[in-house]
Design a protein around this motif. Structure first.
Motif, PDB file in Angstrom:
ATOM      1  N   ALA A 111       0.829  -1.204   0.000  1.00 47.27           N
ATOM      2  CA  ALA A 111       0.000   0.000   0.000  1.00 47.27           C
ATOM      3  C   ALA A 111       0.864   1.255   0.000  1.00 47.27           C
ATOM      4  N   ARG A 112       1.976   1.221   0.757  1.00 48.64           N
ATOM      5  CA  ARG A 112       2.903   2.354   0.780  1.00 48.64           C
ATOM      6  C   ARG A 112       3.499   2.577  -0.609  1.00 48.64           C
ATOM      7  N   THR A 113       3.811   1.497  -1.312  1.00 43.84           N
ATOM      8  CA  THR A 113       4.370   1.606  -2.659  1.00 43.84           C
ATOM      9  C   THR A 113       3.323   2.107  -3.647  1.00 43.84           C
ATOM     10  N   VAL A 114       2.098   1.628  -3.521  1.00 43.10           N
ATOM     11  CA  VAL A 114       1.020   2.107  -4.386  1.00 43.10           C
ATOM     12  C   VAL A 114       0.829   3.610  -4.195  1.00 43.10           C
ATOM     13  N   ALA A 115       0.894   4.055  -2.944  1.00 41.71           N
ATOM     14  CA  ALA A 115       0.769   5.491  -2.672  1.00 41.71           C
ATOM     15  C   ALA A 115       1.913   6.274  -3.300  1.00 41.71           C
ATOM     16  N   ASP A 116       3.132   5.735  -3.236  1.00 45.72           N
ATOM     17  CA  ASP A 116       4.282   6.409  -3.840  1.00 45.72           C
ATOM     18  C   ASP A 116       4.139   6.492  -5.353  1.00 45.72           C
ATOM     19  N   LEU A 117       3.660   5.431  -5.969  1.00 40.90           N
ATOM     20  CA  LEU A 117       3.427   5.460  -7.421  1.00 40.90           C
ATOM     21  C   LEU A 117       2.328   6.454  -7.779  1.00 40.90           C
ATOM     22  N   ASP A 118       1.424   6.675  -6.834  1.00 38.84           N
ATOM     23  CA  ASP A 118       0.330   7.621  -7.031  1.00 38.84           C
ATOM     24  C   ASP A 118       0.762   9.051  -6.720  1.00 38.84           C
ATOM     25  N   GLY A 119       1.997   9.201  -6.227  1.00 37.67           N
ATOM     26  CA  GLY A 119       2.480  10.533  -5.876  1.00 37.67           C
ATOM     27  C   GLY A 119       1.903  11.058  -4.579  1.00 37.67           C
ATOM     28  N   SER A 120       1.430  10.170  -3.718  1.00 41.34           N
ATOM     29  CA  SER A 120       0.771  10.572  -2.479  1.00 41.34           C
ATOM     30  C   SER A 120       1.684  10.316  -1.290  1.00 41.34           C
ATOM     31  N   GLU A 121       1.812  11.292  -0.421  1.00 41.46           N
ATOM     32  CA  GLU A 121       2.609  11.103   0.793  1.00 41.46           C
ATOM     33  C   GLU A 121       1.844  10.287   1.818  1.00 41.46           C
ATOM     34  N   ALA A 122       0.517  10.410   1.824  1.00 40.28           N
ATOM     35  CA  ALA A 122      -0.313   9.651   2.761  1.00 40.28           C
ATOM     36  C   ALA A 122      -0.770   8.344   2.117  1.00 40.28           C
ATOM     37  N   VAL A 123      -0.884   7.311   2.940  1.00 41.04           N
ATOM     38  CA  VAL A 123      -1.434   6.031   2.479  1.00 41.04           C
ATOM     39  C   VAL A 123      -2.941   6.069   2.728  1.00 41.04           C
ATOM     40  N   ALA A 124      -3.697   6.173   1.650  1.00 38.93           N
ATOM     41  CA  ALA A 124      -5.146   6.338   1.748  1.00 38.93           C
ATOM     42  C   ALA A 124      -5.862   4.995   1.651  1.00 38.93           C
ATOM     43  N   CYS A 125      -7.167   5.041   1.872  1.00 42.20           N
ATOM     44  CA  CYS A 125      -7.975   3.824   1.876  1.00 42.20           C
ATOM     45  C   CYS A 125      -7.900   3.098   0.538  1.00 42.20           C
ATOM     46  N   HIS A 126      -7.925   3.847  -0.577  1.00 47.21           N
ATOM     47  CA  HIS A 126      -7.909   3.173  -1.876  1.00 47.21           C
ATOM     48  C   HIS A 126      -6.546   2.541  -2.165  1.00 47.21           C
ATOM     49  N   HIS A 127      -5.494   3.035  -1.550  1.00 49.62           N
ATOM     50  CA  HIS A 127      -4.181   2.381  -1.688  1.00 49.62           C
ATOM     51  C   HIS A 127      -4.184   1.039  -0.955  1.00 49.62           C
ATOM     52  N   VAL A 128      -4.787   1.018   0.242  1.00 50.05           N
ATOM     53  CA  VAL A 128      -4.903  -0.229   0.995  1.00 50.05           C
ATOM     54  C   VAL A 128      -5.783  -1.222   0.249  1.00 50.05           C
ATOM     55  N   ALA A 129      -6.868  -0.729  -0.332  1.00 44.65           N
ATOM     56  CA  ALA A 129      -7.782  -1.609  -1.071  1.00 44.65           C
ATOM     57  C   ALA A 129      -7.075  -2.284  -2.241  1.00 44.65           C
ATOM     58  N   GLU A 130      -6.242  -1.532  -2.948  1.00 43.05           N
ATOM     59  CA  GLU A 130      -5.516  -2.120  -4.077  1.00 43.05           C
ATOM     60  C   GLU A 130      -4.523  -3.172  -3.589  1.00 43.05           C
ATOM     61  N   ALA A 131      -3.839  -2.890  -2.483  1.00 42.54           N
ATOM     62  CA  ALA A 131      -2.878  -3.851  -1.943  1.00 42.54           C
ATOM     63  C   ALA A 131      -3.573  -5.139  -1.507  1.00 42.54           C
ATOM     64  N   ILE A 132      -4.734  -5.019  -0.901  1.00 42.67           N
ATOM     65  CA  ILE A 132      -5.496  -6.210  -0.486  1.00 42.67           C
ATOM     66  C   ILE A 132      -5.957  -6.990  -1.702  1.00 42.67           C
ATOM     67  N   GLN A 133      -6.373  -6.285  -2.735  1.00 44.65           N
ATOM     68  CA  GLN A 133      -6.847  -6.942  -3.948  1.00 44.65           C
ATOM     69  C   GLN A 133      -5.789  -7.847  -4.547  1.00 44.65           C
ATOM     70  N   TYR A 134      -4.535  -7.432  -4.460  1.00 43.91           N
ATOM     71  CA  TYR A 134      -3.457  -8.237  -5.036  1.00 43.91           C
ATOM     72  C   TYR A 134      -3.234  -9.543  -4.278  1.00 43.91           C
ATOM     73  N   ARG A 135      -3.732  -9.633  -3.064  1.00 44.09           N
ATOM     74  CA  ARG A 135      -3.565 -10.854  -2.265  1.00 44.09           C
ATOM     75  C   ARG A 135      -4.787 -11.753  -2.305  1.00 44.09           C
ATOM     76  N   ARG A 136      -5.808 -11.394  -3.025  1.00 42.38           N
ATOM     77  CA  ARG A 136      -7.054 -12.154  -3.000  1.00 42.38           C
ATOM     78  C   ARG A 136      -6.894 -13.553  -3.570  1.00 42.38           C
ATOM     79  N   HIS A 137      -5.883 -13.747  -4.421  1.00 47.07           N
ATOM     80  CA  HIS A 137      -5.690 -15.035  -5.035  1.00 47.07           C
ATOM     81  C   HIS A 137      -4.455 -15.721  -4.490  1.00 47.07           C
ATOM     82  N   SER A 138      -4.055 -15.408  -3.255  1.00 43.83           N
ATOM     83  CA  SER A 138      -2.842 -15.991  -2.698  1.00 43.83           C
ATOM     84  C   SER A 138      -3.031 -17.414  -2.198  1.00 43.83           C
ATOM     85  N   ARG A 139      -4.209 -17.992  -2.431  1.00 44.45           N
ATOM     86  CA  ARG A 139      -4.415 -19.418  -2.155  1.00 44.45           C
ATOM     87  C   ARG A 139      -4.978 -20.051  -3.418  1.00 44.45           C
ATOM     88  N   PRO A 140      -4.118 -20.256  -4.462  1.00 41.70           N
ATOM     89  CA  PRO A 140      -4.624 -20.713  -5.751  1.00 41.70           C
ATOM     90  C   PRO A 140      -5.181 -22.129  -5.671  1.00 41.70           C
TER      91      PRO A 140
END
Length: 236
Positions: free
Chosen positions: A207-236
């Motif tokens: 989420a911190r990296t997503v925020a940095d790519l977004d140019g945001s100093e704060a880690v916002a809710c939508h950054h956390v949501a994207e990070a969680i989304q990437y783990r949704r398939h971590s039990r294939p």
């Protein structure tokens, strides 16, 4: 870096001089500060894959011999690819898969939960129709993507002196704690997905990296949501 599947062994993966002495860097140390790519991930011997866990977490590998004990660096970017089933067509719209549910389950069970828990980003690649594959306009140029990545990396080092992937403990809490809405979403994800502490920390780093790519100093809710989304398939 890719070693042919048929010649790699658990020893060669760790120690490049497994048949003699002294120890030499194996595949995972040769990939230090680079990329370790394993294609057809479930086809590798399970013991080989399990030996990825410590270097993925610690950034080094220890080799113990009767005459010496050696520590080699092994901080790499791990990238892997796998089919959804033994034949590769599970879920294909043409219905070409003939694997039984038991076969699919055994194939995916070759990857242990602790190993999967150390992989931050999971992406499912669906089959693309021929017309769409041939007629799709060009995507974003690689040079533009590179500029965005370089800017995010500079933002990280200027803020904390280290890449986000190496944030731990107090520094992770200091630089990657999201806003109240993001914290609430993370708590909900921990309960629903039954995430361990390791997974929670990895979500914060992503989420911190997503925020940095977004140019945001704060880690916002939508950054956390994207990070969680990437783990949704971590039990294939």
């Amino acid at each position: 870096m890719h070693t042919p599947l048929e010649v790699i062994s658990i020893l060669a993966f760790i120690d490049g001089n497994y048949s003699g002495s002294p120890p030499r860097p194996g595949e995972i140390s040769l990939a230090h500060n680079g990329v370790l790519f394993l294609d057809e991930l479930p086809e590798f011997e399970r013991r080989v894959l399990e030996n990825l866990r410590e270097p993925m977490e610690r950034g080094h590998v220890d080799i113990a011999r009767a005459a010496a004990q050696v520590r080699f660096p092994a901080r790499f970017q791990f990238i892997a690819a796998m089919n959804p089933c033994p034949c590769g067509y599970h879920g294909h719209p043409a219905g070409r898969c003939r694997c039984s549910p038991e076969q699919v389950g055994r194939y995916r069970a070759r990857l242990s939960g602790p190993l999967l828990d150390r992989i931050d980003l999971w992406l499912d690649m669906a089959s693309v129709p021929a017309g769409e594959l041939l007629d799709t306009p060009p995507g974003e140029p690689s040079d533009r993507v590179r500029q965005r990545v370089v800017a995010a990396h500079r933002r990280q080092t200027a803020r904390q002196g280290t890449p986000n992937g190496q944030l731990e403990g107090e520094t992770l809490a200091r630089f990657a704690t999201p806003d109240p809405a993001g914290l609430a979403l993370l708590r909900e994800a921990i309960e629903r997905l039954q995430l361990l502490a390791r997974a929670c920390h990895r979500i914060l780093r992503v989420a911190r990296t997503v925020a940095d790519l977004d140019g945001s100093e704060a880690v916002a809710c939508h950054h956390v949501a994207e990070a969680i989304q990437y783990r949704r398939h971590s039990r294939p």
